[in-house]
Design an enzyme around this catalytic site. Structure first.
Site, PDB file in Angstrom:
ATOM      1  N   HIS A  36      45.499 -17.228  47.594  1.00 21.80           N
ATOM      2  CA  HIS A  36      44.973 -18.074  46.521  1.00 21.80           C
ATOM      3  C   HIS A  36      46.112 -18.819  45.813  1.00 21.80           C
ATOM      4  O   HIS A  36      46.932 -18.197  45.154  1.00 21.80           O
ATOM      5  CB  HIS A  36      44.226 -17.174  45.522  1.00 21.80           C
ATOM      6  CG  HIS A  36      43.593 -17.885  44.390  1.00 21.80           C
ATOM      7  ND1 HIS A  36      44.007 -17.720  43.083  1.00 21.80           N
ATOM      8  CD2 HIS A  36      42.564 -18.775  44.353  1.00 21.80           C
ATOM      9  CE1 HIS A  36      43.259 -18.459  42.291  1.00 21.80           C
ATOM     10  NE2 HIS A  36      42.378 -19.104  43.025  1.00 21.80           N
ATOM     11  N   GLU A  63      45.620 -21.374  50.743  1.00 27.95           N
ATOM     12  CA  GLU A  63      44.764 -22.311  50.019  1.00 27.95           C
ATOM     13  C   GLU A  63      45.514 -23.519  49.441  1.00 27.95           C
ATOM     14  O   GLU A  63      46.634 -23.386  48.961  1.00 27.95           O
ATOM     15  CB  GLU A  63      44.083 -21.578  48.854  1.00 27.95           C
ATOM     16  CG  GLU A  63      42.980 -22.409  48.228  1.00 27.95           C
ATOM     17  CD  GLU A  63      42.668 -22.058  46.787  1.00 27.95           C
ATOM     18  OE1 GLU A  63      43.541 -21.549  46.068  1.00 27.95           O
ATOM     19  OE2 GLU A  63      41.530 -22.343  46.370  1.00 27.95           O
ATOM     20  N   ASP A  65      44.530 -26.550  46.622  1.00 26.41           N
ATOM     21  CA  ASP A  65      43.644 -27.307  45.726  1.00 26.41           C
ATOM     22  C   ASP A  65      44.162 -28.734  45.706  1.00 26.41           C
ATOM     23  O   ASP A  65      45.375 -28.952  45.694  1.00 26.41           O
ATOM     24  CB  ASP A  65      43.702 -26.728  44.306  1.00 26.41           C
ATOM     25  CG  ASP A  65      43.031 -25.369  44.221  1.00 26.41           C
ATOM     26  OD1 ASP A  65      41.892 -25.238  44.695  1.00 26.41           O
ATOM     27  OD2 ASP A  65      43.644 -24.446  43.662  1.00 26.41           O
ATOM     28  N   HIS A  78      46.060 -27.268  41.024  1.00 23.16           N
ATOM     29  CA  HIS A  78      44.761 -26.657  40.747  1.00 23.16           C
ATOM     30  C   HIS A  78      43.836 -27.486  39.866  1.00 23.16           C
ATOM     31  O   HIS A  78      42.622 -27.413  39.983  1.00 23.16           O
ATOM     32  CB  HIS A  78      44.935 -25.266  40.124  1.00 23.16           C
ATOM     33  CG  HIS A  78      43.630 -24.578  39.878  1.00 23.16           C
ATOM     34  ND1 HIS A  78      43.030 -24.539  38.643  1.00 23.16           N
ATOM     35  CD2 HIS A  78      42.786 -23.946  40.728  1.00 23.16           C
ATOM     36  CE1 HIS A  78      41.870 -23.887  38.747  1.00 23.16           C
ATOM     37  NE2 HIS A  78      41.702 -23.516  39.991  1.00 23.16           N
ATOM     38  N   GLU A 169      40.657 -27.244  49.114  1.00 22.31           N
ATOM     39  CA  GLU A 169      39.543 -27.455  48.168  1.00 22.31           C
ATOM     40  C   GLU A 169      39.726 -28.793  47.478  1.00 22.31           C
ATOM     41  O   GLU A 169      40.754 -29.032  46.843  1.00 22.31           O
ATOM     42  CB  GLU A 169      39.523 -26.346  47.099  1.00 22.31           C
ATOM     43  CG  GLU A 169      38.444 -26.605  46.035  1.00 22.31           C
ATOM     44  CD  GLU A 169      38.479 -25.644  44.842  1.00 22.31           C
ATOM     45  OE1 GLU A 169      39.226 -24.651  44.876  1.00 22.31           O
ATOM     46  OE2 GLU A 169      37.770 -25.927  43.863  1.00 22.31           O
TER      47      GLU A 169
HETATM   48 CA    CA Z   1      40.815 -23.179  44.533  1.00 20.67          CA
END
Ligand code: CA
Length: 328
Positions: A36, A63, A65, A78, A169
């Site tokens: 994360h 991950e 973002d 993020h 994401e």
């Molecule tokens: Ca995220």
């Protein structure tokens, strides 16, 4: 005699195919560790350093973002804001909006490169969010683009022989549209250029905005593995609709838990309902320094991964989750 031989060949073939199938099932049953924001429990989130560390810890996926810069570069960060993870207020003090915040989308990628990334803090008080993590303001960390991070991970896959995936994401597609930008389209195109096109490729694409994610499948015709993130309780009731375009869900882990009775956790029907619809479940976020209802990280892992039977999850501490899943 001829028939016997033929039968034998068919039998061998069937055994071979069933073995192959069971290996395939086993690998699809493997619970995945998603780093994360990288190994963000140890290094400032979304820095290349945090990603390299997560890679070395053998996470299955890392991950990203994503928020677009003024010149349409997907920046790995993020939030749509800059002021809680960088020194933007020192470098560009006059560039805040009326609400007092600094927005990624107001800066070119070159300008963003001039900022120093620091451990997450509250811009109002200046206080570090997780006090036991990397000391705020130390070191020299920079922002980077999606392309730069993919090249890091693919380069490491080449030099180590591992096959670690990405888990991008897109943040707030509505906000991007209001600012005249199509973050979904830009991101899908870049992923495709780097070879991430179908569910077989090591890329899982996630978004909180259900309309935004549905559009990725139905309008942008992406074949990627899609995960619908879930923020609000009422969204856990929309699984049937999610299953029309997504391959998995990413709920808050508390939405999986019901109550603890006589020392034993009971669960909501979320995981079972999702599995019935063929959806994988990857909850967020497992943190050693934010255990809430659990007495240890080990307990958190056992309750969620084994008892609740989720298929993987997001963690700031990939080494701890890998250790749990690989222990004999
Ligand atoms: Ca995220």
């Amino acid at each position: 005699m001829f028939f016997t031989k033929q039968k034998l060949v068919i039998l061998v073939l069937l055994v071979f195919l069933s073995c192959k199938e069971s290996i395939k099932n086993q690998s699809s049953m493997k619970k995945i560790v998603i780093a994360h924001r990288g190994a963000s429990g140890y290094l400032p989130e979304h820095t290349m350093e945090a990603k390299a560390m997560a890679y070395a810890m053998n996470s299955d996926y890392i991950e990203q973002d994503l928020v677009l810069s003024k010149d349409n570069v997907p920046v790995v960060i993020h939030d749509i804001y800059l002021d809680d993870v960088t020194n933007v207020n020192k470098v560009f003090p006059d560039r805040k909006r009326k609400d007092g915040r600094f927005y990624v989308i107001d800066f070119t990628f070159d300008e963003l490169q001039r900022l120093q990334v620091i451990e997450r803090f509250d811009p109002k008080t200046g206080k570090q969010f997780y006090p036991k993590r990397f000391p705020k303001g130390k070191g020299n960390f920079k922002l980077h683009s999606l392309q730069q991070e993919i090249e890091l991970i693919q380069g490491l896959n080449y030099s180590t022989g591992k096959d670690i995936g990405i888990y991008p994401e897109i943040k707030n597609p509505k906000f991007h549209h209001q600012n005249g930008k199509d973050i979904a389209k830009i991101t899908i195109n870049i992923l495709s250029q780097y070879g991430y096109k179908t569910k077989k490729d090591k890329c899982i694409f996630q978004c909180f905005d259900a309309k935004g994610l549905e559009r990725v499948r139905k309008e942008l015709k992406s074949d990627l593995f899609l995960v619908q993130l879930i923020e609000f309780e009422e969204e856990t009731k929309k699984l049937k609709h999610f299953a029309t375009y997504a391959d998995g869900i990413g709920p808050w882990y508390k939405q999986v838990l019901d109550k603890k009775e006589a020392g034993k956790w009971e669960f909501t029907s979320l995981v079972e309902d999702a599995h019935t619809l063929g959806l994988k479940v990857h909850p967020y976020t497992f943190r050693v320094d934010q255990l809430d209802e659990f007495s240890s990280f080990e307990e958190m892992m056992k309750v969620l991964l084994i008892d609740a039977n989720v298929d993987g999850g997001f963690t700031d501490f990939p080494d701890k989750m890998v250790a749990f899943l690989t222990k004999k």
